[in-house]
Design a protein around this motif. Structure first.
Motif, PDB file in Angstrom:
ATOM      1  N   PHE A  83     -36.378 -38.935  64.087  1.00  0.00           N
ATOM      2  CA  PHE A  83     -36.315 -39.224  62.664  1.00  0.00           C
ATOM      3  C   PHE A  83     -34.949 -39.821  62.323  1.00  0.00           C
ATOM      4  O   PHE A  83     -33.979 -39.648  63.048  1.00  0.00           O
ATOM      5  N   PHE A  84     -34.866 -40.484  61.166  1.00  0.00           N
ATOM      6  CA  PHE A  84     -33.571 -40.805  60.575  1.00  0.00           C
ATOM      7  C   PHE A  84     -33.739 -40.919  59.071  1.00  0.00           C
ATOM      8  O   PHE A  84     -34.850 -41.125  58.564  1.00  0.00           O
ATOM      9  N   GLY A  85     -32.621 -40.750  58.357  1.00  0.00           N
ATOM     10  CA  GLY A  85     -32.615 -40.896  56.913  1.00  0.00           C
ATOM     11  C   GLY A  85     -32.765 -39.613  56.129  1.00  0.00           C
ATOM     12  O   GLY A  85     -32.907 -39.651  54.895  1.00  0.00           O
ATOM     13  N   LEU A  86     -32.709 -38.448  56.796  1.00  0.00           N
ATOM     14  CA  LEU A  86     -32.979 -37.191  56.103  1.00  0.00           C
ATOM     15  C   LEU A  86     -31.961 -36.904  54.994  1.00  0.00           C
ATOM     16  O   LEU A  86     -32.330 -36.489  53.896  1.00  0.00           O
ATOM     17  N   ALA A  87     -30.683 -37.112  55.263  1.00  0.00           N
ATOM     18  CA  ALA A  87     -29.647 -36.732  54.297  1.00  0.00           C
ATOM     19  C   ALA A  87     -29.831 -37.457  52.967  1.00  0.00           C
ATOM     20  O   ALA A  87     -29.819 -36.835  51.895  1.00  0.00           O
ATOM     21  N   SER A  88     -29.990 -38.771  53.016  1.00  0.00           N
ATOM     22  CA  SER A  88     -30.156 -39.528  51.771  1.00  0.00           C
ATOM     23  C   SER A  88     -31.496 -39.225  51.113  1.00  0.00           C
ATOM     24  O   SER A  88     -31.597 -39.140  49.884  1.00  0.00           O
ATOM     25  N   PHE A  89     -32.534 -39.037  51.934  1.00  0.00           N
ATOM     26  CA  PHE A  89     -33.863 -38.777  51.392  1.00  0.00           C
ATOM     27  C   PHE A  89     -33.878 -37.467  50.606  1.00  0.00           C
ATOM     28  O   PHE A  89     -34.407 -37.401  49.488  1.00  0.00           O
ATOM     29  N   VAL A  90     -33.282 -36.415  51.172  1.00  0.00           N
ATOM     30  CA  VAL A  90     -33.318 -35.104  50.530  1.00  0.00           C
ATOM     31  C   VAL A  90     -32.320 -35.025  49.379  1.00  0.00           C
ATOM     32  O   VAL A  90     -32.615 -34.467  48.318  1.00  0.00           O
ATOM     33  N   SER A  91     -31.122 -35.587  49.560  1.00  0.00           N
ATOM     34  CA  SER A  91     -30.086 -35.494  48.535  1.00  0.00           C
ATOM     35  C   SER A  91     -30.285 -36.464  47.381  1.00  0.00           C
ATOM     36  O   SER A  91     -29.712 -36.289  46.311  1.00  0.00           O
TER      37      SER A  91
END
Length: 226
Positions: A83-91
């Motif tokens: 996966f990638f992009g979790l930090a921006s997606f959740v925040s």
């Protein structure tokens, strides 16, 4: 392979510790489109508002910081099964990096509805996802710390170790040497070093019996940085 079975196979491989309910797939499939990107395409731009959570099916991406002067620092190579992009997606904050395809790449795009379904209906999904990102985040922080506080050889050694972690499928030959798919340019971007400096340091590692370079490839020898 149908799109439904490909999604199921991908998730099972990305998070193998999760037990996936059979009732999930037909409802999840319409919520997770597949997107294709050409080599060199910028999938996520630095500063882009709330990019989606994505999974790499094939190809790969470089996660890069772009400095004000145009300089580029690669902090991670994202490969199939990640996966990638979790930090921006959740925040819901803008992306802190740019994601560029290093080859023709296919991505699964997990939007809000898919993420909510996985978090709410799949026991262990959230824990497994956090564990996978925490492991990769730790490696990224080590590289960033090395760029500030360690010398050139230490930074290259950590970059080699990072590439090794990103290629767990790499196998050793009869002597135990492990072939890595990388280049001097890619190592320089990870370590924050020029290609010339990487070339000089690799020559030292060759003399020390820690790596072997030939035919455009690099091997980690037993007991080396990887």
């Amino acid at each position: 392979m149908t799109q439904a079975s490909e999604l199921q196979t991908w998730l099972a491989g990305a998070l193998p510790e999760v037990v996936w309910p059979d009732s999930l797939w037909l409802r999840l499939l319409p919520l997770v489109p597949m997107r294709r990107w050409a080599r060199g395409a910028v999938v996520v731009r630095q500063g882009q508002p709330t990019p989606p959570l994505c999974g790499v099916v094939s190809g790969g991406l470089d996660m890069r910081f772009i400095a004000a002067d145009g300089g580029v620092s690669v902090v991670e190579h994202t490969r199939p099964g990640q996966f990638f992009g979790l930090a921006s997606f959740v925040s819901r904050l803008p992306s802190t990096y740019e994601a560029q395809a290093t080859a023709p790449t296919r991505l699964l795009v997990f939007g809000d509805a898919a993420y909510a379904m996985l978090m709410d209906e799949v026991p262990g999904f959230g824990r497994a996802l956090m564990s996978e990102f925490a492991y990769r985040y730790h490696g990224t922080l080590r590289l960033l710390a090395a760029a500030r506080h360690q010398g050139a050889m230490e930074r290259l050694t950590m970059a080699l170790a990072q590439v090794r972690r990103e290629q767990p499928e790499a196998e050793g030959d009869a002597s135990g040497a492990i072939a890595l798919r990388t280049t001097q340019v890619a190592l320089g971007e990870l370590a924050g070093l020029s290609r010339q400096t990487v070339n000089e340091l690799l020559a030292q590692l060759v003399q020390q019996g820690r790596v072997r370079c030939a035919y455009g490839r690099l091997w980690l020898l037993p007991g080396s940085a990887g």
